[in-house]
Design a protein around this motif. Structure first.
Motif, PDB file in Angstrom:
ATOM      1  N   GLU A  92       0.825  -1.213   0.000  1.00 55.71           N
ATOM      2  CA  GLU A  92       0.000   0.000   0.000  1.00 55.71           C
ATOM      3  C   GLU A  92       0.859   1.262   0.000  1.00 55.71           C
ATOM      4  OE1 GLU A  92      -2.925  -0.039   3.178  1.00 55.71           O
ATOM      5  OE2 GLU A  92      -3.591  -2.045   2.618  1.00 55.71           O
ATOM      6  N   ARG A 147      -6.307  -2.023  -1.091  1.00 57.68           N
ATOM      7  CA  ARG A 147      -6.746  -0.719  -0.589  1.00 57.68           C
ATOM      8  C   ARG A 147      -5.897   0.367  -1.229  1.00 57.68           C
ATOM      9  NH1 ARG A 147      -8.463   0.641   5.632  1.00 57.68           N
ATOM     10  NH2 ARG A 147     -10.090  -0.830   5.045  1.00 57.68           N
ATOM     11  N   TYR A 200      -5.525   4.893  -1.834  1.00 51.82           N
ATOM     12  CA  TYR A 200      -5.786   6.138  -1.103  1.00 51.82           C
ATOM     13  C   TYR A 200      -5.866   7.332  -2.045  1.00 51.82           C
ATOM     14  CZ  TYR A 200      -4.373   3.190   2.796  1.00 51.82           C
ATOM     15  OH  TYR A 200      -4.291   2.179   3.711  1.00 51.82           O
ATOM     16  N   TYR A 240     -14.256   9.042  -0.508  1.00 47.92           N
ATOM     17  CA  TYR A 240     -13.638   8.810   0.784  1.00 47.92           C
ATOM     18  C   TYR A 240     -12.134   8.897   0.570  1.00 47.92           C
ATOM     19  CZ  TYR A 240     -13.746   6.929   5.547  1.00 47.92           C
ATOM     20  OH  TYR A 240     -13.651   6.775   6.901  1.00 47.92           O
ATOM     21  N   CYS A 241     -11.378   9.000   1.666  1.00 46.45           N
ATOM     22  CA  CYS A 241      -9.934   9.155   1.508  1.00 46.45           C
ATOM     23  C   CYS A 241      -9.262   7.847   1.114  1.00 46.45           C
ATOM     24  CB  CYS A 241      -9.329   9.716   2.788  1.00 46.45           C
ATOM     25  SG  CYS A 241      -9.778   8.744   4.229  1.00 46.45           S
ATOM     26  N   LEU A 242     -10.022   6.764   1.115  1.00 49.48           N
ATOM     27  CA  LEU A 242      -9.469   5.506   0.626  1.00 49.48           C
ATOM     28  C   LEU A 242     -10.596   4.714  -0.005  1.00 49.48           C
ATOM     29  CD1 LEU A 242     -10.432   3.002   2.730  1.00 49.48           C
ATOM     30  CD2 LEU A 242      -8.880   4.225   4.200  1.00 49.48           C
ATOM     31  N   PHE A 244     -19.711   2.310   4.550  1.00 50.36           N
ATOM     32  CA  PHE A 244     -18.797   1.160   4.544  1.00 50.36           C
ATOM     33  C   PHE A 244     -17.814   1.186   5.714  1.00 50.36           C
ATOM     34  CE2 PHE A 244     -19.623   1.329  -0.179  1.00 50.36           C
ATOM     35  CZ  PHE A 244     -20.293   0.114  -0.248  1.00 50.36           C
ATOM     36  N   TYR A 245     -17.473   2.386   6.175  1.00 47.72           N
ATOM     37  CA  TYR A 245     -16.381   2.507   7.145  1.00 47.72           C
ATOM     38  C   TYR A 245     -16.859   2.892   8.540  1.00 47.72           C
ATOM     39  CZ  TYR A 245     -14.602   3.037   2.466  1.00 47.72           C
ATOM     40  OH  TYR A 245     -14.385   2.869   1.124  1.00 47.72           O
ATOM     41  N   GLN A 246     -18.164   2.886   8.760  1.00 44.70           N
ATOM     42  CA  GLN A 246     -18.715   3.342  10.019  1.00 44.70           C
ATOM     43  C   GLN A 246     -18.805   2.210  11.044  1.00 44.70           C
ATOM     44  OE1 GLN A 246     -20.539   6.846  10.376  1.00 44.70           O
ATOM     45  NE2 GLN A 246     -19.641   6.128  12.281  1.00 44.70           N
ATOM     46  N   ASN A 279     -12.366  -0.427   8.580  1.00 45.40           N
ATOM     47  CA  ASN A 279     -12.182   0.904   9.151  1.00 45.40           C
ATOM     48  C   ASN A 279     -11.170   1.722   8.367  1.00 45.40           C
ATOM     49  OD1 ASN A 279     -13.969   1.215  11.398  1.00 45.40           O
ATOM     50  ND2 ASN A 279     -12.801  -0.400  12.442  1.00 45.40           N
ATOM     51  N   ASN A 280     -11.253   3.037   8.582  1.00 44.97           N
ATOM     52  CA  ASN A 280     -10.320   3.962   7.935  1.00 44.97           C
ATOM     53  C   ASN A 280      -8.895   3.660   8.392  1.00 44.97           C
ATOM     54  OD1 ASN A 280      -9.098   6.112   6.713  1.00 44.97           O
ATOM     55  ND2 ASN A 280     -10.486   7.663   7.551  1.00 44.97           N
ATOM     56  N   SER A 281      -7.955   3.631   7.458  1.00 39.80           N
ATOM     57  CA  SER A 281      -6.547   3.424   7.815  1.00 39.80           C
ATOM     58  C   SER A 281      -5.918   4.695   8.339  1.00 39.80           C
ATOM     59  CB  SER A 281      -5.750   2.985   6.588  1.00 39.80           C
ATOM     60  OG  SER A 281      -6.280   1.829   6.042  1.00 39.80           O
ATOM     61  N   LEU A 282      -6.557   5.833   8.102  1.00 43.56           N
ATOM     62  CA  LEU A 282      -5.965   7.105   8.500  1.00 43.56           C
ATOM     63  C   LEU A 282      -6.584   7.574   9.816  1.00 43.56           C
ATOM     64  CD1 LEU A 282      -5.895   8.645   4.943  1.00 43.56           C
ATOM     65  CD2 LEU A 282      -3.911   7.999   6.291  1.00 43.56           C
ATOM     66  N   MET A 286      -6.822  12.777  10.313  1.00 39.57           N
ATOM     67  CA  MET A 286      -6.462  11.687   9.408  1.00 39.57           C
ATOM     68  C   MET A 286      -5.045  11.901   8.891  1.00 39.57           C
ATOM     69  SD  MET A 286      -9.829  10.996   7.227  1.00 39.57           S
ATOM     70  CE  MET A 286     -11.026  12.172   7.709  1.00 39.57           C
ATOM     71  N   LEU A 304      -1.061   6.685   9.508  1.00 37.80           N
ATOM     72  CA  LEU A 304      -1.578   5.349   9.189  1.00 37.80           C
ATOM     73  C   LEU A 304      -1.710   4.548  10.477  1.00 37.80           C
ATOM     74  CD1 LEU A 304       0.367   4.263   5.982  1.00 37.80           C
ATOM     75  CD2 LEU A 304      -2.106   4.532   6.215  1.00 37.80           C
ATOM     76  N   ARG A 305      -2.752   3.780  10.579  1.00 36.10           N
ATOM     77  CA  ARG A 305      -2.987   3.018  11.806  1.00 36.10           C
ATOM     78  C   ARG A 305      -1.897   1.962  12.015  1.00 36.10           C
ATOM     79  NH1 ARG A 305      -8.283  -0.537   9.844  1.00 36.10           N
ATOM     80  NH2 ARG A 305      -7.300  -1.449   8.016  1.00 36.10           N
ATOM     81  N   ASN A 321      -4.664  -4.438   6.808  1.00 38.24           N
ATOM     82  CA  ASN A 321      -3.254  -4.103   6.969  1.00 38.24           C
ATOM     83  C   ASN A 321      -3.051  -3.035   8.026  1.00 38.24           C
ATOM     84  OD1 ASN A 321      -2.056  -5.829   5.111  1.00 38.24           O
ATOM     85  ND2 ASN A 321      -2.475  -4.454   3.398  1.00 38.24           N
TER      86      ASN A 321
END
Lengths: 330, 790
Positions: free
Chosen positions: A133, A193, A195, A205-207, A318-320, B509-512, B536, B539-540, B569
């Motif tokens: 990534e 994934r 970004y 979304y940011c990704l 999707f991310y909530q 979930n968001n990676s940021l 954000m 990265l997690r 990841n």
């Protein structure tokens, strides 16, 4: 008494006897022997057949067989009935009480959609590759024929980890790694994934998750690209879906196209994926001879496909991690 | 870019609806959507305002008398700009305006109003609603609004890809239509004009690479005034406002030809000279937008020999800008290096109509055409005269490359045979110069297509015009086979299935994350140089914080029993550079609330570290058959914590989530339990082959042992000893009851262990098992000071 009357008499007697069917094993067995045993009543009627004339015998045989089958059947059904009734359960058992339920888990809709995409492509011989990534500018951009200081770089808003290191903006970086490490032909899809440095809204979304595909071989044509993607789109969205290939631009493919499907609900074309013939510059960058090798590549967003498929109106769902959303995907 | 349909018709003829035009362009590679299309509206007509007077009962309202071609109507109007004599759009009673707004006769503050004088917004033309739309007086009262304004405003919006700088203009778009529909293109009027004077101005460039061409020309006797209505309409259709005739001309030519030009007020140039050079550090220029900008070596400037008068290719300077008093101008039509303009604009965070075009590449050999187009329009619309000859400095002539095209390659790429006549006519009408050989050509692309450098670029042009839909689909899905399972991450599927089977829901979930959350795990998170926001920016490094946030969200929304997992990841850094970044695939799960709820059948079992331990044990021991050890450990995320060791490899942590994490995640949850497991340390073990083991059909001998021991003795330790002493015949051992009673003494517990013995080769007898049991009793009693209860 004629044989026919005797048969009738045995039948009536049997029916009377099983009416009050015994409960003890031994008595049941005795009853069976009395009628159906080797020396039972039915057997003895069979033995009377010898005294009949040749013309009468077939008819009599038929009656007797009928009797035997009928008695055996009735006997068995009585036995079954009794077996079922015999377990000594709680007379107050209340079957209307709810069941004891195990918790239900669920697979995320993006995972399901990705799995569906993987299944469609592996079913026609594609393999799957994965890659990093975080990558260098070279693999994410330069090797894919994004010249430095070219407006094409503005097509993808990029997160930088260092001036030369980025969060990949597409999984196309993996096609470069793949071709650097393997000789053609190659035929892979690359999920993962990616970004984009874009403001978050209902549609971006940011990704997001992308599946890219690449096929490199001798004599690969745009006609074949159309074939593979028509197969994919019809498997995914149904055999009747209306689709079109529209010229577009990506630095790493030429000619390039975008694929739209027609939405009868919204009465408009919706873009679902980008594709094209691998640009010869990409082949040169990975050391493939572009006079020998040709290929096609395509890329799609898993979110976009899931949103169309499940009619999801906001990408942020999707991310909530909201179970009221997650539990809807069976 | 917004393209006016009527404007296109200047150069190419067609009769498409706006919708059809958008489709045609999209299929040519110019992605188009209908921008403005005026739907037919009944009872909406051109009107004339005959009289305006003050509303008797309201200061801000006016009473207008509107003539609709046959009748006059009394209308109450609130627009500040309505005035007697205006030509306006009048919606009569019965009209239905966009948004399903039906016009009825109404009484406003005691005065009857019949119909409405419309603003742009009310007509669905734009968001403009400050005042009413005032039209040119040439329109006649009574004409249908749709019929007369519809065609003027119909437009499509193009999303132009970086490879098509030529499409940033009406002429360029028209050319594609002409090619596709096989017509010739009509060019706008741009003939050279004979100068009436012999003024000149020296033009020099510091570096011809930065500015290969610069054309200048001086025009005098200009009268600034409003632009003619046709130009106002055109600009409006293309989304621009008219300013005055002179400014409009430059904008008009930019939209028409795609070539940016600039007009300086000649009298405001302190020195009558043009010198194009790079900026010096710390130089400043005030640009047209009245911003004072600090420039540096990256920027290219137009100077008067000393002072900057424009940011080349981006924006003019305020000091040399034209005004209503301007009478003499210097016209600039130049070509600048695309990369220089791009870098310059980027470093100033500027993007203008001019810079957009220059950085993509305008036609260096079209600069003179654009110049003459501007001169023609200035002459026609302002009365200006050309008082200098064209001053064309072109030290570095740009020529297009010669590119060979093989028909064989074209057919191979397309996957079908394309006729020579089609190839030749398409390329010629696209502006290529061709030399034919046998099934091959030498092609010189036009310089307005700088993107065309190679054979493949030409192939694309031909296929694009041929139509992707006309390329036959090859429905044989063939290709080489490859040995091995197609998915190298197949091994992960079993974990998803197990987790779902355990009743977990999968989350993504968001990676940021923000810095604080991303560092919770104690690992060093990777920061973004250009984050979207501080929330954000990193990265997690772990999955659990995200899952805990999900749990918090769901608890707040009314779900109290939760089992969530994520497979994804995580990243961290352990030094500088790409080689010191780690990416690893990780599985994490967290739970809270009830494992099974209270019911009529049984009472609730609540989640605890033991439910987590149970999941791990099922996953690692029962499912995979690996050795699982849980060792007490320290981790910031857990208040009770064990490290997860699989076949001797440390793979993660489990336990009760610590209050410090929960607080850091802005939550007030309690009793959350979880685990996080990294696959890297033991991934290789998952690739082993499975083999069948014969089923052991010999009976199992059960035994039960009951020891009384001190509360401080750990059952697990006793169990380990039992297993060790039980040797191979002991196939299972587990504690199945713990009992406490005062009679046993203070701080004592009685633990019942159930053991099962089985041999793979024979039926066990008492004499086989008894000695083992005796030894177990002996060592357990000794080592743990335990007493066997009978």
């Amino acid at each position: 008494m004629s044989l026919k009357d005797k048969i009738e008499s045995v039948r009536n007697q049997f029916l009377a006897d099983i009416e009050s069917f015994p409960t003890a094993q031994q008595e049941i067995e005795d009853l069976r022997v009395t009628y159906l045993g080797r020396k039972g009543q039915v057997a003895s009627l069979f033995s009377e057949m010898g005294s009949l004339s040749a013309e009468e015998r077939p008819k009599a045989g038929q009656w007797l067989n009928q009797l035997k089958t009928e008695l055996a059947k009735q006997f068995e059904s009585k036995v079954d009935e009794m077996d079922q009734g015999s377990s000594s359960h709680d007379p107050f058992l209340d079957p209307t009480l709810p069941g004891i339920t195990p918790p239900l888990g669920s697979i995320h809709p993006l995972e399901r959609t990705l799995q569906e995409i993987k299944d469609i492509f592996t079913s026609i011989g594609f393999h799957i590759a994965y890659g990093p990534e975080i990558d260098d500018d070279y693999h994410n951009f330069s090797a894919l024929n994004f010249p430095e200081h070219h407006p094409a770089r503005d097509m993808q808003d990029t997160f930088f980890v260092s001036p030369d290191t980025v969060l990949r903006t597409h999984t196309s970086n993996v096609q470069i790694h793949l071709m650097e490490n393997e000789d053609p032909p190659i035929r892979h899809i690359v999920p993962g994934r990616v970004y984009r440095n874009e403001a978050i809204s209902f549609k971006s979304y940011c990704l997001f998750h992308q599946v890219e595909g690449i096929y490199v071989d001798k004599n690969v044509s745009f006609g074949e690209l159309k074939g593979v993607l028509e197969y994919f789109v019809r498997q995914m969205f149904g055999p009747k879906v209306k689709m079109r290939f529209r010229p577009s631009f990506f630095p790493f493919t030429e000619p390039s196209a975008e694929v739209d499907i027609w939405s009868t609900e919204r009465n408009q074309w919706l873009e679902i994926l980008g594709c094209g013939m691998v640009d010869p510059a990409v082949f040169e960058n990975v050391g493939y001879d572009s006079s020998i090798w040709h290929g096609y590549a395509f890329g799609m967003g898993v979110e976009r496909i899931a949103m169309l498929k499940y009619k999801i109106d906001d990408i942020r769902h999707f991310y909530q991690g909201d179970v009221r959303f997650l539990e809807q995907f069976k | 870019m917004i393209i006016s349909k009527q404007w296109l018709n200047d150069f190419v003829s067609f009769d498409y609806s706006t919708e059809e035009l958008a489709d045609l362009l999209s299929l040519l590679g110019l992605e188009a959507e209908v921008d403005t299309e005026i739907a037919p509206m009944n009872h909406v007509v051109i009107g004339k305002v005959k009289k305006t007077e003050k509303h008797p009962n309201a200061d801000k309202l006016k009473l207008c008398t509107v003539f609709d071609g046959s009748d006059t109507h009394q209308v109450v109007c609130g627009a500040p700009n309505v005035d007697t004599g205006q030509t306006i759009v009048f919606a009569k009673e019965g009209a239905v305006l966009p948004g399903n707004f039906k016009l009825k006769k109404v009484t406003i503050r005691g005065v009857e109003s019949n119909g409405m004088v419309c603003s742009e917004r009310e007509l669905g033309l734009s968001d403009e609603h400050e005042g009413i739309l005032v039209l040119d007086d040439s329109f006649e009262a009574g004409e249908s609004f749709t019929d007369v304004i519809g065609p003027l405003r119909a437009s499509v919006e193009l999303d132009i890809t970086p490879n098509r700088p030529d499409a940033f203009s009406h002429l360029g778009v028209a050319r594609d239509i002409a090619v596709k529909t096989q017509q010739s293109l009509t060019l706008p009027e741009a003939s050279p004009v004979k100068p009436t004077g012999d003024k000149t101005i020296p033009i020099r460039m510091e570096n011809a690479d930065d500015c290969p061409r610069y054309i200048g020309g001086i025009m005098d006797n200009i009268t600034i005034g409003p632009s003619p209505q046709w130009m106002v309409d055109r600009l409006q259709a293309a989304g621009q406002r008219s300013i005055n005739n002179l400014v409009d001309i430059s904008n008009y030519v930019l939209l028409e030809l795609g070539h940016p030009t600039h007009i300086f007020d000649y009298d405001k140039l302190d020195r009558k000279e043009i010198f194009v050079r790079r900026a010096q550090n710390d130089e400043t220029i005030v640009t047209l937008d009245e911003e004072k900008r600090k420039v540096s070596e990256g920027q290219l400037l137009i100077t008067d020999g000393q002072t900057p008068i424009a940011l080349a290719g981006i924006m003019g300077g305020l000091g040399s800008a034209v005004s209503v008093k301007t009478t003499s101008v210097l016209i600039e039509s130049a070509y600048f290096d695309p990369v220089v303009i791009r870098k310059g604009a980027k470093s100033l965070s500027m993007q203008t109509e001019a810079s957009k075009r220059f950085e993509r590449g305008v036609d260096p050999n079209g600069a003179d055409f654009a110049f003459w187009r501007v001169v023609n329009l200035i002459k026609a619309l302002t009365g200006g005269e050309l008082s200098s000859p064209i001053m064309d400095m072109y030290p570095k002539k740009i020529v297009a490359p010669s590119i060979p095209l093989r028909k064989s390659e074209l057919n191979l790429i397309a996957g079908c045979e394309i006729e020579n006549t089609f190839i030749e006519s398409t390329l010629s009408s696209l502006g290529f110069a061709l030399k034919s050989g046998k099934d091959e050509w030498t092609c010189i692309p036009p310089t307005f297509r700088p993107d065309i450098e190679r054979e493949i670029d030409i192939i694309e042009e031909i296929i694009r015009v041929y139509g992707y839909d006309n390329i036959p689909t090859d429905d044989h899905l063939f290709g080489p086979y490859r040995i091995g399972h197609p998915d190298p991450e197949l091994y992960l599927n079993q974990f998803r299935q197990l987790m779902v089977g355990f009743g977990f829901r999968q989350v993504y979930n968001n990676s940021l994350q923000n810095e604080a959350i991303s560092q919770l795990s104690g690992k060093t998170a990777i920061p973004m140089m250009n984050p979207l926001s501080t929330e954000m920016a990193f990265l997690r490094t772990a999955l659990l914080p995200g899952i805990i946030q999900n749990i918090d969200f769901n608890v707040k929304n009314g779900t109290s029993d939760l089992q969530l997992f994520e497979l994804g990841n995580v990243h961290h850094k352990w030094g500088e550079g790409l080689d010191h970044l780690d990416e690893s695939i990780t599985l994490a799960g967290a739970v809270t609330g009830d494992y099974s709820s209270n019911s009529v059948h049984s009472s609730a079992v609540i989640h605890s570290i033991f439910t987590i331990k149970g999941y791990l044990s099922q996953m690692i021991e029962s499912h995979l058959g690996f050795r699982l050890e849980l060792k007490e450990a320290e981790h910031p995320g857990f208040s009770l914590c064990w490290s997860i060791v699989i076949n001797g490899k440390a793979a993660g942590f489990m336990g009760e989530i610590s209050l410090s994490w929960i607080k850091a995640l802005d939550s007030n949850l309690s009793s959350v339990f979880g685990f996080e497991l990294s696959f890297k340390p033991w991934q290789n073990m998952l690739k082993g082959k499975q083999t069948f083991k014969p089923i052991n059909a010999y009976p199992k001998i059960p035994r039960s042992l009951n020891f009384v021991m001190d509360e401080s003795v750990r059952v697990g330790n006793v169990l380990s000893l039992i297993k060790q002493k039980g040797k191979k015949l002991l196939v299972s051992a587990k504690p199945d009851d713990i009992f406490r009673d005062e009679k046993m003494g203070e701080n004592k517990k009685s633990v019942t262990f159930t053991l099962e013995f089985q041999s793979p080769v024979k039926t066990l007898e008492d004499k086989d098992v008894t000695p083992i049991i005796d030894e177990i009793i002996d060592v357990v009693s000794n080592q743990f000071d335990a007493k066997l209860r009978s």
